[in-house]
Design a protein around this motif. Sequence first.
Motif, PDB file in Angstrom:
ATOM      1  N   LEU A 205     -65.477  15.719  63.296  1.00  0.00           N
ATOM      2  CA  LEU A 205     -64.397  16.686  63.400  1.00  0.00           C
ATOM      3  C   LEU A 205     -63.166  16.178  62.655  1.00  0.00           C
ATOM      4  O   LEU A 205     -62.946  14.973  62.544  1.00  0.00           O
ATOM      5  CB  LEU A 205     -64.011  16.917  64.861  1.00  0.00           C
ATOM      6  N   ALA A 206     -62.357  17.112  62.164  1.00  0.00           N
ATOM      7  CA  ALA A 206     -61.060  16.769  61.576  1.00  0.00           C
ATOM      8  C   ALA A 206     -60.052  17.803  62.045  1.00  0.00           C
ATOM      9  O   ALA A 206     -60.229  19.002  61.814  1.00  0.00           O
ATOM     10  CB  ALA A 206     -61.130  16.741  60.061  1.00  0.00           C
ATOM     11  N   ALA A 207     -59.012  17.359  62.729  1.00  0.00           N
ATOM     12  CA  ALA A 207     -57.989  18.264  63.244  1.00  0.00           C
ATOM     13  C   ALA A 207     -56.952  18.558  62.172  1.00  0.00           C
ATOM     14  O   ALA A 207     -56.458  17.643  61.506  1.00  0.00           O
ATOM     15  CB  ALA A 207     -57.318  17.646  64.473  1.00  0.00           C
ATOM     16  N   THR A 208     -56.613  19.834  62.010  1.00  0.00           N
ATOM     17  CA  THR A 208     -55.556  20.231  61.082  1.00  0.00           C
ATOM     18  C   THR A 208     -54.676  21.266  61.766  1.00  0.00           C
ATOM     19  O   THR A 208     -55.004  21.769  62.838  1.00  0.00           O
ATOM     20  CB  THR A 208     -56.117  20.820  59.770  1.00  0.00           C
ATOM     21  N   HIS A 262     -60.516  15.297  72.274  1.00  0.00           N
ATOM     22  CA  HIS A 262     -61.164  14.958  70.996  1.00  0.00           C
ATOM     23  C   HIS A 262     -60.232  14.118  70.120  1.00  0.00           C
ATOM     24  O   HIS A 262     -59.854  14.537  69.009  1.00  0.00           O
ATOM     25  CB  HIS A 262     -61.595  16.233  70.265  1.00  0.00           C
ATOM     26  N   PRO A 263     -59.865  12.929  70.586  1.00  0.00           N
ATOM     27  CA  PRO A 263     -59.004  12.063  69.764  1.00  0.00           C
ATOM     28  C   PRO A 263     -59.668  11.673  68.451  1.00  0.00           C
ATOM     29  O   PRO A 263     -58.982  11.342  67.482  1.00  0.00           O
ATOM     30  CB  PRO A 263     -58.778  10.846  70.662  1.00  0.00           C
ATOM     31  N   GLU A 264     -60.997  11.743  68.413  1.00  0.00           N
ATOM     32  CA  GLU A 264     -61.699  11.399  67.180  1.00  0.00           C
ATOM     33  C   GLU A 264     -61.366  12.371  66.054  1.00  0.00           C
ATOM     34  O   GLU A 264     -61.446  12.021  64.866  1.00  0.00           O
ATOM     35  CB  GLU A 264     -63.214  11.363  67.406  1.00  0.00           C
ATOM     36  N   ALA A 265     -60.987  13.608  66.412  1.00  0.00           N
ATOM     37  CA  ALA A 265     -60.624  14.589  65.392  1.00  0.00           C
ATOM     38  C   ALA A 265     -59.338  14.186  64.686  1.00  0.00           C
ATOM     39  O   ALA A 265     -59.160  14.450  63.492  1.00  0.00           O
ATOM     40  CB  ALA A 265     -60.475  15.974  66.024  1.00  0.00           C
ATOM     41  N   LEU A 266     -58.432  13.536  65.422  1.00  0.00           N
ATOM     42  CA  LEU A 266     -57.205  13.012  64.808  1.00  0.00           C
ATOM     43  C   LEU A 266     -57.510  11.755  64.002  1.00  0.00           C
ATOM     44  O   LEU A 266     -56.987  11.579  62.902  1.00  0.00           O
ATOM     45  CB  LEU A 266     -56.150  12.707  65.869  1.00  0.00           C
ATOM     46  N   HIS A 267     -58.366  10.912  64.558  1.00  0.00           N
ATOM     47  CA  HIS A 267     -58.696   9.655  63.873  1.00  0.00           C
ATOM     48  C   HIS A 267     -59.374   9.929  62.531  1.00  0.00           C
ATOM     49  O   HIS A 267     -59.176   9.190  61.564  1.00  0.00           O
ATOM     50  CB  HIS A 267     -59.587   8.797  64.765  1.00  0.00           C
TER      51      HIS A 267
END
Length: 317
Positions: A205-208, A262-267
């Motif tokens: 995942l990638a958060a935007t 989902h902190p991994e999306a920020l990471h």
Amino acid sequence: MSVKPDFVHLHLHTKFSLLDGAGHVGELVGEAERLGMKAMAITDHGNMFGAVNFHDACRDRGVKPILGCEIYVATGSRFSRQASSASEAYNHFTLLASNDAGYHNLVKLVSMGYLEGFYHRPRIDKDLLAKHSEGLIGLSGCLSSEIAQHLVAGADDAALESVGVFSEIFGKDRFYLEVMEHGIPDQRRANQGILRIREKTGLKLAATNDAHYLHKDDHQAHDVLLCIGSGKKVHEPERLRFDGSEFYLKSPEEMAALFPDHPEALHSTVQIAEMCDFTLKGVDSLPAFDVPPGFTIESYFEKVTRDGFTERRRTLD
């Protein structure tokens, strides 16, 4: 004592997203510096008009620039002009250049969008994307992306098929599932679908935040800008509008609050920024240009200009 979350904006529009983005490059970069951000991307709609300005402003402020574009991908061939409406002619997709090859491929894709695929918007297609994917990182896109549109429609199998195509084009380590949270019901449905796809595929995942303006209270000015771009009035119910006031340059803390599970999306955004290592270098002289015998560069330039004007005048007449 809480630890400051790390986050990099990878989906950002400036005023060069013409009549859609309301952020001035200098102000956006200055805010990123104030927020302690180490990197930031530019992803204007269908063009790279602001790339040099953004790159240099970031370098001056000690922010790592990531050059990208939110491209328009044709629903079929880029040469097709059969769609009955703009919404049927293209979908959105986010591209980032990770190196020199990626930057030149991005320039090529954007140029071909105008030269070969222009229909409502400058479009490419998946065949062209596959030919020029080296050095590029792909994010699945906003609510107007092909994958999100399938998920909102309840077509999970079609969304999974689209994910498979993009994964093959970029490779699983260079294609990310983009998640956003602006309080929009359809977006939440899309995010839920993205999470199901993540479970099936193992993609990251990638958060935007799909930032279109600088501060939260800029949303009304941005709404007026949309009206200017679409030729509508603010009070008209049936017009392009953004739901809510969340499309601004949020801090890492605000982004972390949106995705507590989902902190991994920020990471992932930090990892992507680390993958991107490209510096735009200028030139101090123009390349040599061979002209036909009997011409100087100046006289040949005049000839080509006059010939072009004559051809265009026929169209006007």
